[in-house]
Scaffold this motif. Structure first.
Motif, mmCIF file in Angstrom:
data_model
loop_
_atom_site.group_PDB
_atom_site.id
_atom_site.type_symbol
_atom_site.label_atom_id
_atom_site.label_comp_id
_atom_site.label_asym_id
_atom_site.label_seq_id
_atom_site.Cartn_x
_atom_site.Cartn_y
_atom_site.Cartn_z
ATOM 1 N N LEU A 68 0.832 -1.205 0.000
ATOM 2 C CA LEU A 68 0.000 0.000 0.000
ATOM 3 C C LEU A 68 0.869 1.258 0.000
ATOM 4 N N GLY A 69 2.034 1.136 -0.632
ATOM 5 C CA GLY A 69 2.954 2.267 -0.704
ATOM 6 C C GLY A 69 2.379 3.448 -1.449
ATOM 7 N N TYR A 70 1.525 3.155 -2.463
ATOM 8 C CA TYR A 70 0.941 4.277 -3.202
ATOM 9 C C TYR A 70 0.080 5.131 -2.285
ATOM 10 N N GLN A 71 -0.773 4.501 -1.487
ATOM 11 C CA GLN A 71 -1.618 5.243 -0.559
ATOM 12 C C GLN A 71 -0.779 6.026 0.444
ATOM 13 N N PHE A 72 0.290 5.409 0.916
ATOM 14 C CA PHE A 72 1.129 6.018 1.945
ATOM 15 C C PHE A 72 1.852 7.255 1.409
ATOM 16 N N PHE A 73 2.369 7.185 0.179
ATOM 17 C CA PHE A 73 3.194 8.274 -0.349
ATOM 18 C C PHE A 73 2.417 9.289 -1.191
ATOM 19 N N SER A 74 1.150 8.992 -1.517
ATOM 20 C CA SER A 74 0.371 9.932 -2.330
ATOM 21 C C SER A 74 -0.581 10.768 -1.482
ATOM 22 N N ILE A 75 -0.359 10.795 -0.184
ATOM 23 C CA ILE A 75 -1.275 11.468 0.736
ATOM 24 C C ILE A 75 -1.445 12.942 0.396
ATOM 25 N N ASP A 76 -0.433 13.564 -0.197
ATOM 26 C CA ASP A 76 -0.510 14.985 -0.544
ATOM 27 C C ASP A 76 -0.666 15.202 -2.046
ATOM 28 N N ALA A 77 -1.153 14.185 -2.753
ATOM 29 C CA ALA A 77 -1.213 14.254 -4.221
ATOM 30 C C ALA A 77 -2.538 14.791 -4.743
ATOM 31 N N GLY A 78 -3.381 15.323 -3.881
ATOM 32 C CA GLY A 78 -4.643 15.903 -4.333
ATOM 33 C C GLY A 78 -5.566 14.873 -4.941
ATOM 34 N N GLU A 79 -6.023 15.122 -6.174
ATOM 35 C CA GLU A 79 -6.960 14.207 -6.839
ATOM 36 C C GLU A 79 -6.352 12.835 -7.089
ATOM 37 N N ALA A 80 -5.036 12.755 -7.137
ATOM 38 C CA ALA A 80 -4.368 11.479 -7.422
ATOM 39 C C ALA A 80 -4.275 10.581 -6.196
ATOM 40 N N PHE A 81 -4.671 11.064 -5.023
ATOM 41 C CA PHE A 81 -4.587 10.247 -3.813
ATOM 42 C C PHE A 81 -5.601 9.110 -3.873
ATOM 43 N N ARG A 82 -5.121 7.895 -3.832
ATOM 44 C CA ARG A 82 -5.963 6.704 -3.863
ATOM 45 C C ARG A 82 -5.306 5.605 -3.031
ATOM 46 N N VAL A 83 -6.014 4.499 -2.859
ATOM 47 C CA VAL A 83 -5.461 3.367 -2.119
ATOM 48 C C VAL A 83 -4.354 2.690 -2.921
ATOM 49 N N HIS A 84 -4.532 2.598 -4.229
ATOM 50 C CA HIS A 84 -3.554 1.927 -5.078
ATOM 51 C C HIS A 84 -3.397 2.695 -6.386
ATOM 52 N N ALA A 85 -2.498 2.213 -7.230
ATOM 53 C CA ALA A 85 -2.106 2.966 -8.420
ATOM 54 C C ALA A 85 -2.993 2.714 -9.632
ATOM 55 N N HIS A 86 -4.061 1.930 -9.493
ATOM 56 C CA HIS A 86 -4.991 1.652 -10.595
ATOM 57 C C HIS A 86 -4.286 1.102 -11.840
ATOM 58 N N ASN A 87 -3.208 0.420 -11.603
ATOM 59 C CA ASN A 87 -2.513 -0.321 -12.658
ATOM 60 C C ASN A 87 -1.665 -1.359 -11.940
ATOM 61 N N LEU A 88 -1.883 -2.629 -12.240
ATOM 62 C CA LEU A 88 -1.263 -3.697 -11.474
ATOM 63 C C LEU A 88 0.268 -3.674 -11.532
ATOM 64 N N PRO A 89 0.884 -3.596 -12.712
ATOM 65 C CA PRO A 89 2.363 -3.552 -12.728
ATOM 66 C C PRO A 89 2.937 -2.331 -12.010
ATOM 67 N N LEU A 90 2.310 -1.165 -12.222
ATOM 68 C CA LEU A 90 2.794 0.042 -11.561
ATOM 69 C C LEU A 90 2.661 -0.067 -10.046
ATOM 70 N N ASP A 91 1.529 -0.583 -9.594
ATOM 71 C CA ASP A 91 1.310 -0.702 -8.156
ATOM 72 C C ASP A 91 2.315 -1.655 -7.534
ATOM 73 N N MET A 92 2.638 -2.741 -8.241
ATOM 74 C CA MET A 92 3.615 -3.693 -7.719
ATOM 75 C C MET A 92 5.009 -3.072 -7.666
#
Length: 367
Positions: free
Chosen positions: A275-299
């Motif tokens: 869940l690194g995307y959620q942790f590091f995108s906390i200040d990303a505005g509209e881009a803040f989500r639980v995951h990266a909405h792309n499996l390879p990118l999220d991994m």
């Protein structure tokens, strides 16, 4: 009622303890979130205990790679104080242990019983989804999540159950009427969920099942129908559910993918933890989500180059071994159909991240 109870007891006697634990886990999959994953978690704990008792924690070929990957990811989460990701990942490690349990006790009888349970539960889930939409009970506007975390995860689970039912029919499993009935019910579930990402994967998965099981004529007919449906959506986009929000969804995903790539480049070697995307995108505005909405990118964000290398070093040889068993193991067709559907769905989402959808995927690839 007594006759039914006696029949149920006699049926359960046909299964080993390990198989009963698997069926117990399946009974929970459509229990309302967040409790739906409890069964798989308990089954994973049982599996770990069983492996420890049998001194088989390192017995599976190459499984030490998965254990190193898991340990590294937990350490990374702890290093960044991402405790939510730490505990969610610990759950998913139990889901992997659940898969080891399924793989170790799989049989035709267990496969049939599992798919019957899933088919029956999916009727109830679809009824809940219909009530949510008709009476506007859903927390997701006009989209139904049924008893699952969110509509996309529910749509993905329906997608996998359709593939499982098609495989059951191709294998001649009974009761055939139940599997035939469950297919349109789960297609309706996808529609109610408004999950656009599920339609292409379920079609591709069914076509692959037909091809791998030698139904070439039916494959040709299905491919023609799929091509016609694709052309119809291309020329008449409003046929697709939630067509009016497509541009908005594409815009958001472009933001999310750009943010995910930025996070990966900042932590390329070992990643940012689960869940690194959620942790590091906390200040990303509209881009803040639980995951990266792309499996390879999220991994890549979660595990980095090292984690991805460890996963590939285990998963690719395991997939090759399954492929080599194609002629003697009919479940190989389901294995690759489910993987194909997940990969296609994973272009725009990370559907296996759900506490219920993850165990369902694990079950079907391990049967």
């Amino acid at each position: 009622m007594q006759a039914f109870a006696a029949r149920a007891r006699n049926t359960l006697r046909l299964f080993s303890l390990e198989q009963k634990v698997v069926l117990f886990a399946l009974l929970f999959l459509f229990v309302p979130y967040p409790y739906g994953g409890i069964g798989a978690g308990l089954a994973g704990i049982f599996s770990l205990g069983l492996m420890a008792w049998r001194r088989a924690l390192f017995a599976r070929k190459g499984f030490w790679l998965v254990q190193i990957w898991g340990a590294v990811t937990l350490l990374v989460d702890a290093y960044y104080y991402n405790w939510y990701g730490f505990w969610v990942f610990a759950y998913f490690l139990l889901v992997i242990a659940f898969g080891v349990l399924v793989r170790g006790c799989r049989s035709d009888r267990l496969a049939c019983a599992s798919l019957v349970l899933l088919a029956v539960a999916s009727f109830v889930a679809c009824a809940v989804a219909a009530i949510q939409v008709i009476f506007d009970f859903s927390d997701f506007s006009d989209r139904a999540a049924s008893t699952v975390t969110n509509p996309n995860f529910y749509g993905y689970m329906c997608e996998l159950i359709v593939l499982a039912c098609v495989w059951a029919l191709l294998r001649g499993l009974r009761p055939r009427w139940l599997f035939w009935a469950a297919i349109p019910v789960n297609l309706l579930g996808i529609w109610l969920s408004g999950c656009r990402s599920a339609w292409l994967p379920v079609g591709a998965g069914v076509l692959l099942l037909l091809l791998l099981t030698g139904r070439r004529r039916v494959f040709a007919v299905g491919a023609s129908i799929g091509a016609a449906a694709g052309a119809a959506v291309l020329f008449f986009p409003k046929l697709m559910p939630r067509a009016s929000s497509f541009d908005r969804s594409r815009y958001l995903r472009e933001l999310i993918w750009a943010e995910a790539w930025k996070i990966f480049t900042q932590h390329p070697v070992i990643g940012g933890g689960f869940l690194g995307y959620q942790f590091f995108s906390i200040d990303a505005g509209e881009a803040f989500r639980v995951h990266a909405h792309n499996l390879p990118l999220d991994m890549l964000v979660n595990f980095g180059i090292v984690g991805m290398a460890l996963l590939c070093a285990y998963c690719i040889p395991a997939a090759v071994r399954r492929a080599k068993a194609f002629r003697r193991d009919p479940a190989v067709a389901l294995f690759f159909a489910v993987l194909l559907a997940t990969v296609i769905h994973g272009v725009t989402d990370v559907p296996l991240l759900g506490s219920q959808s993850g165990p369902l995927l694990m079950l079907l690839v391990c049967l």
